[in-house]
Design an enzyme around this catalytic site. Sequence first.
Site, PDB file in Angstrom:
ATOM      1  N   GLY A   9       0.753  -1.265   0.029  1.00 53.37           N
ATOM      2  CA  GLY A   9       0.105   0.053  -0.100  1.00 53.37           C
ATOM      3  C   GLY A   9       0.840   1.114   0.116  1.00 53.37           C
ATOM      4  O   GLY A   9       0.543   2.197   0.525  1.00 53.37           O
ATOM      5  N   LEU A  11       1.545   3.698  -1.983  1.00 58.48           N
ATOM      6  CA  LEU A  11       1.286   4.683  -2.825  1.00 58.48           C
ATOM      7  C   LEU A  11       0.169   5.357  -2.039  1.00 58.48           C
ATOM      8  O   LEU A  11      -0.190   6.453  -2.533  1.00 58.48           O
ATOM      9  CB  LEU A  11       0.790   4.378  -4.151  1.00 58.48           C
ATOM     10  N   GLY A  12      -0.192   5.151  -0.730  1.00 59.34           N
ATOM     11  CA  GLY A  12      -1.032   5.556  -0.138  1.00 59.34           C
ATOM     12  C   GLY A  12      -0.859   6.757   0.646  1.00 59.34           C
ATOM     13  O   GLY A  12       0.361   7.320   0.579  1.00 59.34           O
ATOM     14  N   GLN A  13      -1.523   7.297   1.416  1.00 61.63           N
ATOM     15  CA  GLN A  13      -1.310   8.557   2.383  1.00 61.63           C
ATOM     16  C   GLN A  13      -0.128   8.297   3.205  1.00 61.63           C
ATOM     17  O   GLN A  13       0.876   8.886   3.410  1.00 61.63           O
ATOM     18  CB  GLN A  13      -2.414   8.867   3.164  1.00 61.63           C
ATOM     19  N   ASP A  35       2.251  -1.713  -4.514  1.00 62.38           N
ATOM     20  CA  ASP A  35       0.918  -1.422  -4.585  1.00 62.38           C
ATOM     21  C   ASP A  35       0.236  -1.833  -5.976  1.00 62.38           C
ATOM     22  O   ASP A  35       0.813  -2.537  -6.406  1.00 62.38           O
ATOM     23  CB  ASP A  35       0.773   0.133  -4.492  1.00 62.38           C
ATOM     24  N   ASP A  51      -0.975  -6.937  -5.549  1.00 64.01           N
ATOM     25  CA  ASP A  51      -2.360  -7.144  -4.814  1.00 64.01           C
ATOM     26  C   ASP A  51      -1.935  -8.126  -3.777  1.00 64.01           C
ATOM     27  O   ASP A  51      -1.864  -9.254  -3.738  1.00 64.01           O
ATOM     28  CB  ASP A  51      -3.229  -7.621  -5.855  1.00 64.01           C
ATOM     29  N   TYR A 141     -14.481  -1.721   9.682  1.00 65.12           N
ATOM     30  CA  TYR A 141     -12.888  -1.471   9.787  1.00 65.12           C
ATOM     31  C   TYR A 141     -12.591  -1.788  11.158  1.00 65.12           C
ATOM     32  O   TYR A 141     -11.513  -2.480  11.449  1.00 65.12           O
ATOM     33  CB  TYR A 141     -13.085   0.095   9.335  1.00 65.12           C
ATOM     34  N   LYS A 145      -9.601  -4.388  12.518  1.00 67.00           N
ATOM     35  CA  LYS A 145      -8.507  -4.213  13.072  1.00 67.00           C
ATOM     36  C   LYS A 145      -8.358  -4.864  14.379  1.00 67.00           C
ATOM     37  O   LYS A 145      -7.179  -5.085  14.886  1.00 67.00           O
ATOM     38  CB  LYS A 145      -8.459  -2.611  13.241  1.00 67.00           C
TER      39      LYS A 145
END
Length: 315
Positions: A9, A11-13, A35, A51, A141, A145
């Site tokens: 992941g 390329l995420g925030q 990503d 993926d 979510y 978690k």
Amino acid sequence: MSKKIMVTGALGQIGSELVGALREIYGEENVLSTDLKEATEIADNYYEKLDVTDSDKIAELVDKHQIDVVYHLAAMLSATAEKYPKKGWDLNMDSLLTFLELAKEKKIKQLYWPSSIAIFGPDTPKNNTEQNALAIPTTVYGISKRAGEFWCNYYHEKFGVDVRSIRYPGLISWKTRPGGGTTDYAVDIYYQALEERKYECFLSENTALPMMYMDDAIRATIELMHADADKLTVRTSYNLHALSFTPKEIAEDIQKHIPDFEISYKPDFRQQIADSWPGSIDDSVAQKDWNWKPKFDLSAMTVAMLNNLKEKLGK
Ligand code: NAD
Ligand code: SER
């Protein structure tokens, strides 16, 4: 310190900032960014399309790049997961278990996996929520978690897996836009303040939530991963505190710099998610175990966000 690291992941925030910070420490050639996008779409010399629902591909890349350490960030965040519950659960859970299994088989030595303040629920005490406070999440979510935290603890206790985790609060940053969370308003508001001088907030004015500036979050992540394993008493996930503010308070802070900025409120489905989360967090265990201390308060963050975004947006 010769380690081979993989970030999912990326390329995420968070990933888009964590990769750079890790490369400064370990060197570009030792931090593989992965990503969903094709490698041809990315200006990065050390990137692979991955993926994380494809466990064979994960094993193949770990082997091919001789990976020791994984920062597994890819996930579906709170607001999007409420729209696609089964997809959110499958993505958030299955991929974590794939990495925990690889760690159990000693194919990787260390795993970082982020949890969230979303593990808490409406029955949790709202203020200065403690490390082991009642946590009955009511979002997909949050459930994923919380279950993930238990799996991390289980693999650590049972198989000695070195997995480490932080319950991030809402993260605020300027480099990459956030991807489908309930705390995203606290990023959007800075963009809109500079671009439109007004912002319609999807949470109500007095909704206090725990938040953190990205620089603090990246530093915390790396500090936890570098901490002495013997000092770590938490293998579910650490509470972490930096800031707690409401939409009204962040708007007032922005108005100190942009006096004609206006905020209005139109709560949507995300209000219910926010109402189920704590307003502030007690992180005394993280302070004690690995000396965690935030640097950015609300006013320092506002200055940093506005200055960086002005440059980025050419304002
Ligand atoms: P993000 O949505 O900005 O980025 C997630 C990245 O994962 C995206 O680049 C996306 O393309 C990628 N991705 C999605 N599905 C994938 C798949 N099947 N395979 C591979 N990659 C896939 O998220 P973020 O804010 O960077 O969050 C990273 C992690 O931190 C997540 O686990 C999230 O739950 C956690 N977290 C974030 C915050 C926050 O405020 N940003 C707070 C608490 C926890
Ligand atoms: N920022 C995240 C979200 O809103 C919290 O985990 O989903």
